[in-house]
Design a protein around this motif. Structure first.
Motif, PDB file in Angstrom:
ATOM      1  N   GLY A   8       0.801  -1.222   0.000  1.00 50.83           N
ATOM      2  CA  GLY A   8       0.000   0.000   0.000  1.00 50.83           C
ATOM      3  C   GLY A   8       0.834   1.271   0.000  1.00 50.83           C
ATOM      4  O   GLY A   8       0.299   2.358   0.193  1.00 50.83           O
ATOM      5  N   HIS A   9       2.137   1.125  -0.206  1.00 52.00           N
ATOM      6  CA  HIS A   9       3.002   2.305  -0.228  1.00 52.00           C
ATOM      7  C   HIS A   9       3.767   2.374  -1.548  1.00 52.00           C
ATOM      8  O   HIS A   9       4.205   1.346  -2.073  1.00 52.00           O
ATOM      9  CB  HIS A   9       3.981   2.281   0.946  1.00 52.00           C
ATOM     10  N   ASP A  10       3.915   3.584  -2.038  1.00 47.13           N
ATOM     11  CA  ASP A  10       4.716   3.833  -3.240  1.00 47.13           C
ATOM     12  C   ASP A  10       6.056   4.395  -2.799  1.00 47.13           C
ATOM     13  O   ASP A  10       6.119   5.160  -1.844  1.00 47.13           O
ATOM     14  CB  ASP A  10       4.022   4.859  -4.142  1.00 47.13           C
ATOM     15  N   ARG A  11       7.114   4.035  -3.533  1.00 47.56           N
ATOM     16  CA  ARG A  11       8.431   4.526  -3.130  1.00 47.56           C
ATOM     17  C   ARG A  11       9.168   5.143  -4.309  1.00 47.56           C
ATOM     18  O   ARG A  11       8.983   4.752  -5.459  1.00 47.56           O
ATOM     19  CB  ARG A  11       9.261   3.393  -2.528  1.00 47.56           C
ATOM     20  N   CYS A  12       9.993   6.117  -3.978  1.00 43.18           N
ATOM     21  CA  CYS A  12      10.799   6.789  -4.991  1.00 43.18           C
ATOM     22  C   CYS A  12      12.123   7.197  -4.347  1.00 43.18           C
ATOM     23  O   CYS A  12      12.156   8.058  -3.479  1.00 43.18           O
ATOM     24  CB  CYS A  12      10.056   8.013  -5.520  1.00 43.18           C
ATOM     25  N   LEU A  13      13.206   6.527  -4.758  1.00 42.58           N
ATOM     26  CA  LEU A  13      14.524   6.838  -4.210  1.00 42.58           C
ATOM     27  C   LEU A  13      15.301   7.655  -5.227  1.00 42.58           C
ATOM     28  O   LEU A  13      15.226   7.394  -6.430  1.00 42.58           O
ATOM     29  CB  LEU A  13      15.317   5.555  -3.902  1.00 42.58           C
ATOM     30  N   ASN A  14      16.045   8.626  -4.742  1.00 42.79           N
ATOM     31  CA  ASN A  14      16.892   9.421  -5.621  1.00 42.79           C
ATOM     32  C   ASN A  14      18.276   9.509  -4.996  1.00 42.79           C
ATOM     33  O   ASN A  14      18.440  10.040  -3.902  1.00 42.79           O
ATOM     34  CB  ASN A  14      16.295  10.825  -5.818  1.00 42.79           C
ATOM     35  N   ALA A  15      19.271   8.957  -5.679  1.00 37.20           N
ATOM     36  CA  ALA A  15      20.654   8.992  -5.187  1.00 37.20           C
ATOM     37  C   ALA A  15      21.475   9.868  -6.126  1.00 37.20           C
ATOM     38  O   ALA A  15      21.899   9.423  -7.190  1.00 37.20           O
ATOM     39  CB  ALA A  15      21.228   7.582  -5.113  1.00 37.20           C
ATOM     40  N   GLY A  16      21.632  11.105  -5.758  1.00 32.00           N
ATOM     41  CA  GLY A  16      22.443  12.020  -6.557  1.00 32.00           C
ATOM     42  C   GLY A  16      21.987  12.156  -7.993  1.00 32.00           C
ATOM     43  O   GLY A  16      22.809  12.333  -8.891  1.00 32.00           O
ATOM     44  N   GLY A  17      20.687  12.044  -8.231  1.00 36.26           N
ATOM     45  CA  GLY A  17      20.163  12.228  -9.579  1.00 36.26           C
ATOM     46  C   GLY A  17      19.766  10.948 -10.282  1.00 36.26           C
ATOM     47  O   GLY A  17      19.240  10.987 -11.391  1.00 36.26           O
ATOM     48  N   ASP A  18      20.052   9.808  -9.668  1.00 32.98           N
ATOM     49  CA  ASP A  18      19.611   8.523 -10.210  1.00 32.98           C
ATOM     50  C   ASP A  18      18.411   8.036  -9.407  1.00 32.98           C
ATOM     51  O   ASP A  18      18.432   8.049  -8.178  1.00 32.98           O
ATOM     52  CB  ASP A  18      20.745   7.487 -10.155  1.00 32.98           C
ATOM     53  N   VAL A  19      17.377   7.593 -10.122  1.00 33.63           N
ATOM     54  CA  VAL A  19      16.071   7.383  -9.498  1.00 33.63           C
ATOM     55  C   VAL A  19      15.635   5.923  -9.617  1.00 33.63           C
ATOM     56  O   VAL A  19      15.790   5.303 -10.679  1.00 33.63           O
ATOM     57  CB  VAL A  19      15.012   8.288 -10.187  1.00 33.63           C
ATOM     58  N   LEU A  20      15.081   5.398  -8.536  1.00 35.79           N
ATOM     59  CA  LEU A  20      14.496   4.056  -8.532  1.00 35.79           C
ATOM     60  C   LEU A  20      13.113   4.173  -7.905  1.00 35.79           C
ATOM     61  O   LEU A  20      12.982   4.704  -6.800  1.00 35.79           O
ATOM     62  CB  LEU A  20      15.376   3.106  -7.715  1.00 35.79           C
ATOM     63  N   LEU A  21      12.083   3.703  -8.587  1.00 38.21           N
ATOM     64  CA  LEU A  21      10.736   3.941  -8.074  1.00 38.21           C
ATOM     65  C   LEU A  21       9.801   2.767  -8.337  1.00 38.21           C
ATOM     66  O   LEU A  21      10.055   1.907  -9.171  1.00 38.21           O
ATOM     67  CB  LEU A  21      10.165   5.220  -8.706  1.00 38.21           C
ATOM     68  N   ARG A  22       8.692   2.790  -7.593  1.00 40.94           N
ATOM     69  CA  ARG A  22       7.657   1.781  -7.761  1.00 40.94           C
ATOM     70  C   ARG A  22       6.354   2.310  -7.167  1.00 40.94           C
ATOM     71  O   ARG A  22       6.362   2.948  -6.122  1.00 40.94           O
ATOM     72  CB  ARG A  22       8.070   0.484  -7.056  1.00 40.94           C
ATOM     73  N   THR A  23       5.251   2.039  -7.855  1.00 36.06           N
ATOM     74  CA  THR A  23       3.952   2.410  -7.303  1.00 36.06           C
ATOM     75  C   THR A  23       3.107   1.162  -7.131  1.00 36.06           C
ATOM     76  O   THR A  23       3.301   0.167  -7.831  1.00 36.06           O
ATOM     77  CB  THR A  23       3.182   3.372  -8.230  1.00 36.06           C
ATOM     78  N   GLY A  24       2.164   1.227  -6.201  1.00 39.18           N
ATOM     79  CA  GLY A  24       1.257   0.117  -5.988  1.00 39.18           C
ATOM     80  C   GLY A  24       0.179   0.100  -7.069  1.00 39.18           C
ATOM     81  O   GLY A  24       0.013   1.071  -7.805  1.00 39.18           O
ATOM     82  N   PRO A  25      -0.571  -1.014  -7.146  1.00 38.98           N
ATOM     83  CA  PRO A  25      -1.623  -1.130  -8.158  1.00 38.98           C
ATOM     84  C   PRO A  25      -2.662  -0.013  -8.006  1.00 38.98           C
ATOM     85  O   PRO A  25      -3.096   0.281  -6.891  1.00 38.98           O
ATOM     86  CB  PRO A  25      -2.257  -2.497  -7.864  1.00 38.98           C
ATOM     87  N   GLY A  26      -3.027   0.591  -9.134  1.00 37.08           N
ATOM     88  CA  GLY A  26      -4.062   1.613  -9.121  1.00 37.08           C
ATOM     89  C   GLY A  26      -3.643   2.943  -8.542  1.00 37.08           C
ATOM     90  O   GLY A  26      -4.482   3.819  -8.324  1.00 37.08           O
ATOM     91  N   ARG A  27      -2.365   3.101  -8.281  1.00 33.75           N
ATOM     92  CA  ARG A  27      -1.879   4.354  -7.699  1.00 33.75           C
ATOM     93  C   ARG A  27      -1.316   5.245  -8.799  1.00 33.75           C
ATOM     94  O   ARG A  27      -0.919   4.767  -9.858  1.00 33.75           O
ATOM     95  CB  ARG A  27      -0.787   4.058  -6.668  1.00 33.75           C
ATOM     96  N   PRO A  28      -1.272   6.568  -8.532  1.00 31.59           N
ATOM     97  CA  PRO A  28      -0.704   7.471  -9.537  1.00 31.59           C
ATOM     98  C   PRO A  28       0.787   7.196  -9.768  1.00 31.59           C
ATOM     99  O   PRO A  28       1.496   6.775  -8.853  1.00 31.59           O
ATOM    100  CB  PRO A  28      -0.908   8.864  -8.929  1.00 31.59           C
ATOM    101  N   SER A  29       1.208   7.413 -11.004  1.00 34.18           N
ATOM    102  CA  SER A  29       2.613   7.248 -11.335  1.00 34.18           C
ATOM    103  C   SER A  29       3.446   8.297 -10.603  1.00 34.18           C
ATOM    104  O   SER A  29       2.931   9.316 -10.149  1.00 34.18           O
ATOM    105  CB  SER A  29       2.819   7.435 -12.836  1.00 34.18           C
ATOM    106  N   TRP A  30       4.740   8.043 -10.523  1.00 33.01           N
ATOM    107  CA  TRP A  30       5.677   9.085 -10.092  1.00 33.01           C
ATOM    108  C   TRP A  30       6.036   9.908 -11.329  1.00 33.01           C
ATOM    109  O   TRP A  30       6.202   9.355 -12.413  1.00 33.01           O
ATOM    110  CB  TRP A  30       6.942   8.459  -9.517  1.00 33.01           C
TER     111      TRP A  30
END
Lengths: 171, 268
Positions: free
Chosen positions: B135-157
């Motif tokens: 039930g949680h969406d995550r978005c990591l940013n390490a010095g400009g490099d991004v790793l992300l994921r959203t749950g089903p039916g959730r808005p995109s990053w």
């Protein structure tokens, strides 16, 4: 300890950036001066607080030592205290923010100096930081959540859009 | 008009590996101790990996090697072994354009330096601590490099791609539900990517942004493309599952056919 200071000043500058974004949405002028003043974290800024003393010292880029801030140890993990940013000259007058940190995380942001004297300035004072945070995202960056760019070191971070996006959600 | 119900969101930022690393989470429990504890584990793992792999720390495994190829003692550590194997795979996947064997070292000289691969690998690895936060969406940013994921039916990053010539502006905005975005280039640190063929800094490409499923490979491909220079876009277009946006030294912007951004640019 120096790295902690640097990191905090980054965030102070980020908030100054937010002010500058607000400026840019309301008319020309002021933007560049606000950014320039905010970027100069080594001048007119102060930090008081404590470190957990673990001093693990993150690896730094060689560029980190520019601006007169030696790249020496200090994990941000346990830092607590407050940091006051340098005074940034905006279109409406001087702006200065103070960041409070507990356990390495920002827990509060207050504007210690904002312009006053006319209606528009009063408007700024009333909404201060929360409104300006929103402006940073909606006006400047097409409602983005994060930014991908060439590797940002601690030096570059304080001037980056990412630092403003982070600051907007730290509380 | 935005009719989406506001989802609570929280960010954490820590300086680790010499970089500002931020974690953004959206979801109902972002203010709970349990979630904060998970985020803390992400940062803790990054610090642990930095203690092993930092070439700026004389006491780290890589610091002790001082640019020498890792021998049996170093690769006895399974993490070091994994990184060494991935470095070899990266060299193979990029036709030799990503080569960690002869790079300029922080202390001077030339030698083995896996830092360009370790960042993406470490962030990807540390992000596993957030993998089962339902039930949680995550978005990591390490010095400009991004790793992300959203749950089903959730808005995109929404990921902005920085304009290398105007860091306060964006070249494009990507709406992503999962995956990684990595950018390499000369904008922030000058020409710091070494052309493995000439041993000199690569300067023909100003910036490359790669989108795809894994941060490790997006980052490796972006770095290899900058090193590669002139024909980088053609090579990027051959990568399965990855797409790219490239800015050359003259400021010309072009993208591979699979680029998911709104600009829909094509190689001229």
């Amino acid at each position: 300890m120096r790295r902690i200071t640097l990191w905090l000043l980054s965030t102070v500058a980020a908030l100054v950036l937010l002010f500058s974004y607000k400026t840019s949405t309301m008319g020309p002028g002021g933007e560049s001066s606000a950014i320039a003043a905010g970027s100069d974290g080594s001048t007119g800024s102060s930090w008081s607080g404590t470190d957990d003393g673990s001093g693990t010292g993150s690896a730094g880029s060689p560029n980190d030592s520019s601006g007169g801030s030696p790249d020496s140890g200090g994990s941000p993990g346990g830092a607590s205290g407050t940091a006051t940013g340098s005074v940034a000259q905006t279109r409406w007058g001087p702006v200065q923010v103070r960041i409070t940190v507990s356990g390495g995380k920002i827990t509060d942001v207050t504007a210690v100096q904002v312009p006053d004297g006319n209606h528009r300035d009063q408007e700024i004072n009333d909404y201060a930081v929360p409104v300006l945070r929103q402006e940073a995202i909606s006006a400047q960056s097409a409602n983005i959540d994060t930014v991908s760019g060439a590797t940002v070191t601690s030096e570059g971070y304080r001037e980056s859009l990412q630092s403003a996006l982070d600051a907007a959600h730290l509380k | 008009m935005n009719l989406t119900v506001e989802i609570d969101r929280r960010a954490w930022v820590v300086q680790v590996m010499g970089l500002p690393v931020s974690v953004h989470l959206r979801g109902p429990e972002v203010r709970t101790d349990a979630v904060a504890e998970r985020v803390e584990r992400v940062f803790a793992e990054l610090r642990e990996l930095d203690a092993v792999f930092s070439t700026y720390r004389p006491e780290s495994v890589l610091g002790r090697l001082g640019g020498a190829p890792p021998g049996p003692t170093a690769t006895a550590d399974p993490l070091v072994r994994e990184v060494v194997t991935l470095c070899e795979e990266a060299r193979a996947r990029t036709g030799g354009w990503f080569d960690t064997r002869r790079l300029p070292l922080p202390g001077g000289g030339v030698g083995f330096d896996p830092s360009g691969l370790v960042k993406g690998w470490a962030v990807q690895r540390a992000a596993r601590w957030l993998a089962d936060l339902d039930g949680h969406d995550r978005c990591l940013n390490a010095g400009g490099d991004v790793l992300l994921r959203t749950g089903p039916g959730r808005p995109s990053w929404r990921v902005g791609v920085e304009d290398p010539d105007h860091p306060e502006r964006l070249l494009d905005v990507l709406e992503l539900e999962r995956g990684a975005v990595a950018t390499s280039g000369t904008a922030r640190r000058g020409a710091h990517i070494t052309d493995p063929r000439s041993g000199r800094p690569a300067e023909a490409v100003r910036s490359v942004t790669v989108v795809g499923p894994e941060l490790l490979w997006a980052d490796v491909y972006a770095t290899a493309a900058v090193a590669r220079g002139a024909d980088a876009l053609d090579w990027l277009a051959t990568l399965d599952g990855y797409a790219a946006l490239l800015v050359d030294a003259t400021g010309r912007v072009a993208a591979t056919p699979g680029w998911p951004g709104g600009r829909m640019l094509r190689a001229a």
